[in-house]
Design an enzyme around this catalytic site. Structure first.
Site, PDB file in Angstrom:
ATOM      1  N   GLN A   1      22.521  22.508  24.954  1.00 44.91           N
ATOM      2  CA  GLN A   1      22.408  23.605  25.846  1.00 44.91           C
ATOM      3  C   GLN A   1      20.948  24.241  25.382  1.00 44.91           C
ATOM      4  OE1 GLN A   1      24.818  26.866  24.510  1.00 44.91           O
ATOM      5  NE2 GLN A   1      24.393  28.115  26.315  1.00 44.91           N
ATOM      6  N   GLY A   2      19.860  24.070  26.363  1.00 39.85           N
ATOM      7  CA  GLY A   2      18.512  24.518  26.201  1.00 39.85           C
ATOM      8  C   GLY A   2      18.446  25.769  26.828  1.00 39.85           C
TER       9      GLY A   2
ATOM     10  N   SER B   1      17.976  29.121  24.494  1.00 41.64           N
ATOM     11  CA  SER B   1      17.217  30.212  23.783  1.00 41.64           C
ATOM     12  C   SER B   1      15.715  29.600  23.355  1.00 41.64           C
ATOM     13  CB  SER B   1      17.901  30.283  22.387  1.00 41.64           C
ATOM     14  OG  SER B   1      19.193  30.718  22.518  1.00 41.64           O
TER      15      SER B   1
ATOM     16  N   SER C   1      21.788  23.307  19.631  1.00 41.34           N
ATOM     17  CA  SER C   1      22.841  22.631  18.786  1.00 41.34           C
ATOM     18  C   SER C   1      22.888  21.010  19.282  1.00 41.34           C
ATOM     19  CB  SER C   1      24.205  23.101  18.726  1.00 41.34           C
ATOM     20  OG  SER C   1      24.033  24.407  18.319  1.00 41.34           O
TER      21      SER C   1
ATOM     22  N   GLU D   1      31.231  29.955  27.799  1.00 40.56           N
ATOM     23  CA  GLU D   1      31.343  30.129  26.157  1.00 40.56           C
ATOM     24  C   GLU D   1      31.982  31.137  25.488  1.00 40.56           C
ATOM     25  OE1 GLU D   1      27.218  30.266  25.484  1.00 40.56           O
ATOM     26  OE2 GLU D   1      27.213  29.273  23.368  1.00 40.56           O
TER      27      GLU D   1
ATOM     28  N   SER E   1      24.932  37.842  20.288  1.00 44.62           N
ATOM     29  CA  SER E   1      25.040  38.381  18.925  1.00 44.62           C
ATOM     30  C   SER E   1      25.960  39.535  19.079  1.00 44.62           C
ATOM     31  CB  SER E   1      23.764  39.027  18.640  1.00 44.62           C
ATOM     32  OG  SER E   1      23.193  39.895  19.191  1.00 44.62           O
TER      33      SER E   1
HETATM   34  C1  FAD Z   1      24.430  28.218  14.769  1.00 44.66           C
HETATM   35  C2  FAD Z   1      23.899  28.772  16.040  1.00 44.66           C
HETATM   36  C3  FAD Z   1      23.795  27.833  17.300  1.00 44.66           C
HETATM   37  C4  FAD Z   1      23.241  27.971  18.250  1.00 44.66           C
HETATM   38  N1  FAD Z   1      23.194  27.118  19.006  1.00 44.66           N
HETATM   39  C5  FAD Z   1      22.323  27.442  20.425  1.00 44.66           C
HETATM   40  C6  FAD Z   1      22.301  26.391  21.278  1.00 44.66           C
HETATM   41  O1  FAD Z   1      22.901  25.104  21.216  1.00 44.66           O
HETATM   42  N2  FAD Z   1      21.516  26.549  22.271  1.00 44.66           N
HETATM   43  C7  FAD Z   1      21.039  27.750  22.607  1.00 44.66           C
HETATM   44  O2  FAD Z   1      20.314  27.951  23.624  1.00 44.66           O
HETATM   45  N3  FAD Z   1      20.795  28.585  21.716  1.00 44.66           N
HETATM   46  C8  FAD Z   1      21.692  28.605  20.541  1.00 44.66           C
HETATM   47  N4  FAD Z   1      21.705  29.443  19.588  1.00 44.66           N
HETATM   48  C9  FAD Z   1      20.878  30.644  19.757  1.00 44.66           C
HETATM   49  C10 FAD Z   1      21.553  32.001  19.946  1.00 44.66           C
HETATM   50  O3  FAD Z   1      22.210  31.987  21.365  1.00 44.66           O
HETATM   51  C11 FAD Z   1      20.750  33.093  19.764  1.00 44.66           C
HETATM   52  O4  FAD Z   1      20.347  32.908  18.377  1.00 44.66           O
HETATM   53  C12 FAD Z   1      20.790  34.413  20.206  1.00 44.66           C
HETATM   54  O5  FAD Z   1      21.324  34.507  21.449  1.00 44.66           O
HETATM   55  C13 FAD Z   1      20.318  35.661  19.517  1.00 44.66           C
HETATM   56  O6  FAD Z   1      18.901  35.463  19.894  1.00 44.66           O
HETATM   57  P1  FAD Z   1      17.655  35.556  18.830  1.00 44.66           P
HETATM   58  O7  FAD Z   1      17.976  34.492  17.775  1.00 44.66           O
HETATM   59  O8  FAD Z   1      16.530  34.965  19.727  1.00 44.66           O
HETATM   60  O9  FAD Z   1      17.547  36.909  18.298  1.00 44.66           O
HETATM   61  P2  FAD Z   1      17.046  38.349  19.052  1.00 44.66           P
HETATM   62  O10 FAD Z   1      17.570  38.548  20.717  1.00 44.66           O
HETATM   63  O11 FAD Z   1      15.860  38.211  18.858  1.00 44.66           O
HETATM   64  O12 FAD Z   1      17.847  39.361  18.204  1.00 44.66           O
HETATM   65  C14 FAD Z   1      17.397  39.752  16.996  1.00 44.66           C
HETATM   66  C15 FAD Z   1      18.361  40.859  16.436  1.00 44.66           C
HETATM   67  O13 FAD Z   1      17.964  42.075  17.297  1.00 44.66           O
HETATM   68  C16 FAD Z   1      19.389  42.331  18.139  1.00 44.66           C
HETATM   69  N5  FAD Z   1      19.157  42.602  19.555  1.00 44.66           N
HETATM   70  C17 FAD Z   1      18.480  42.252  20.367  1.00 44.66           C
HETATM   71  N6  FAD Z   1      18.403  42.737  21.511  1.00 44.66           N
HETATM   72  C18 FAD Z   1      19.394  43.928  21.545  1.00 44.66           C
HETATM   73  C19 FAD Z   1      19.700  44.740  22.217  1.00 44.66           C
HETATM   74  N7  FAD Z   1      19.230  45.038  23.751  1.00 44.66           N
HETATM   75  N8  FAD Z   1      20.420  46.023  21.892  1.00 44.66           N
HETATM   76  C20 FAD Z   1      20.667  45.891  20.579  1.00 44.66           C
HETATM   77  N9  FAD Z   1      20.279  44.948  19.788  1.00 44.66           N
HETATM   78  C21 FAD Z   1      19.700  43.841  20.018  1.00 44.66           C
HETATM   79  C22 FAD Z   1      20.317  41.246  17.939  1.00 44.66           C
HETATM   80  O14 FAD Z   1      21.629  41.353  18.085  1.00 44.66           O
HETATM   81  C23 FAD Z   1      19.894  40.599  16.727  1.00 44.66           C
HETATM   82  O15 FAD Z   1      20.699  41.128  15.712  1.00 44.66           O
HETATM   83  C24 FAD Z   1      22.158  29.173  18.454  1.00 44.66           C
HETATM   84  C25 FAD Z   1      22.076  30.188  17.173  1.00 44.66           C
HETATM   85  C26 FAD Z   1      23.032  29.861  16.194  1.00 44.66           C
HETATM   86  C27 FAD Z   1      22.810  30.844  15.061  1.00 44.66           C
END
Ligand code: FAD
Length: 367
Positions: free
Chosen positions: A122-123, A125, A157, A240, A350
């Site tokens: 799933q591309g 993020s 992933s 999801e 999250s």
């Molecule tokens: C084990 C694992 C597997 C994953 N697999 C995939 C995958 O297969 N494909 C894929 O596309 N992605 C995948 N992801 C990515 C995942 O979807 C993102 O990590 C997630 O959506 C959070 O985005 P970010 O990491 O950019 O954090 P950010 O969006 O930068 O957030 C950082 C922090 O800020 C908080 N935050 C952000 N915006 C707000 C808001 N508006 N209000 C309050 N708090 C906020 C968040 O809750 C978090 O604590 C995976 C992540 C993990 C950990």
């Protein structure tokens, strides 16, 4: 262990239990995370007619209800079965194509998803687009019948074993931010796709950075049109966080809770054990509510957010408690589960984002 598992309801449960007990026998406990074992497991499920239980028969599924899906997961957890490797295809890409794909896309992609022959990733993020998914910067520039893809995804992933990627990218369509996105079915095994595995806190490399430079997708592999990517992404995210995911998580946790009780059999545990187990049961009842909604045809995205919040925090509480017990027989298992569970409040949206959804959609609070 032979033939296809048939029936519905309790007949189905008995047949699944019998099939699982034979299929799981002989698998070493340590092999359950092995990619080869997990891929072979996908194939075994397919051969037994246990892949795509809720998919329509015309698309190679069994056409059963989420109730049978629940029964399957409950029995699989009970038997200690491995988790299949093709889950992104089965849970996300396949259902998307069933709902929104063209006849050609369904013909080409659905069967290899079910058989486990093709793994999907799933591309979505990117370094600058996680919670704020509409900020995706990966570009899909149209050139005749093709789109040229450039940019970067992260945390993808299964990318290192994937044949295909469900790719959210910005098209050149002249439209506002949420409307110039497309959902592409990209071939991961082509020049211009560079997969760089990332080592997780658990020590494994189940996700990767993926860089695109000159990769192409044919226009026939666009789902939902040049401006429909956001709508497609929301459909994927809804699946999801849907009932099947909630059920899968609950059944995995119920198995861990059983191990917790085993660790506590010596009588050394405190009342926190009951609290943790009660939380697991709460997740069960919530999953049941989602299941009831699904059976009644009610789509409730906020329920998915509540469910995600509940199971992710409960899993973390469960593994923290398990690890703290210092049970020699299960120490390695708890260490691994504890580290795994840390990511649960981040992936699939999250905790903070789920709380925002609940605040806005359930409580009606202002943005
Ligand atoms: C084990 C694992 C597997 C994953 N697999 C995939 C995958 O297969 N494909 C894929 O596309 N992605 C995948 N992801 C990515 C995942 O979807 C993102 O990590 C997630 O959506 C959070 O985005 P970010 O990491 O950019 O954090 P950010 O969006 O930068 O957030 C950082 C922090 O800020 C908080 N935050 C952000 N915006 C707000 C808001 N508006 N209000 C309050 N708090 C906020 C968040 O809750 C978090 O604590 C995976 C992540 C993990 C950990």
């Amino acid at each position: 262990m032979s033939g296809r598992v048939t029936g519905t309801g309790e007949v189905f449960r008995a047949a699944v239990r019998e099939w699982l007990s034979a299929a799981v026998a002989g698998l070493a406990e340590g092999a359950l995370d092995d990619v080869t074992v997990r891929r072979e497991w996908d194939r075994k499920l397919y051969d037994a007619g246990l892949a795509g239980l809720t998919w329509p028969v015309e698309f190679g599924g069994r056409g059963l209800s989420v109730l049978e899906e629940y029964v399957f997961h409950e029995e699989a957890a009970r038997a200690g079965a491995p988790e299949g490797y093709g889950r992104i295809g089965r849970i996300l890409a396949g259902p998307l194509l069933i709902k929104h794909g063209s006849p050609e896309q369904r013909q080409r992609y659905l069967q290899p998803i079910l058989s486990g022959d093709e793994v999907w990733c799933q591309g979505f993020s990117e370094p600058g687009a996680g919670s704020d998914l509409a900020n995706v910067g990966t570009r899909a520039e149209r050139a005749g019948e093709l789109y040229r893809i450039s940019g970067q995804k992260i945390w993808t992933s299964f990318a290192d074993h994937a044949n295909r990627c469900l790719l959210l990218a910005r098209t050149s369509a002249r439209a506002p931010r949420h409307r110039n996105l497309g959902m592409f079915l990209l071939d991961m095994r082509q020049p211009g796709v560079d997969v760089r595995p990332i080592t997780r806190i658990t020590g494994d490399t189940t996700f990767s950075e993926v860089h695109f430079d000159g990769a192409v997708v044919h226009e026939r592999d666009l789902v939902g049109g040049e401006t429909g990517g956001w709508r497609m992404a929301m459909a994927v995210l809804s699946d999801e966080r849907g009932p099947i995911e909630a059920i899968t998580r609950y059944t995995a946790m119920s198995r861990a809770a059983a191990v917790l009780r085993e660790c506590c059999a010596s009588g050394s545990c405190d009342p926190e054990l009951d609290e943790v187990c009660a939380r697991v049961e709460t997740v069960r009842w919530h999953s049941m509510r989602s299941l009831g909604n699904a059976l009644a045809g009610i789509e409730d995205r906020a329920a998915g957010s509540v469910s995600k919040l509940m199971w992710s925090h409960t899993w973390q509480a469960l593994t923290a408690y398990g690890l703290g017990l210092g049970c020699p027989a299960h120490e390695l298992m708890w260490q691994r589960q504890y580290l795994e569970s840390r990511a649960a409040t981040i992936f699939s949206g999250s905790t903070q984002i789920q709380r925002n959804v609940i605040a806005e959609r359930v409580l009606g609070l202002p943005r």
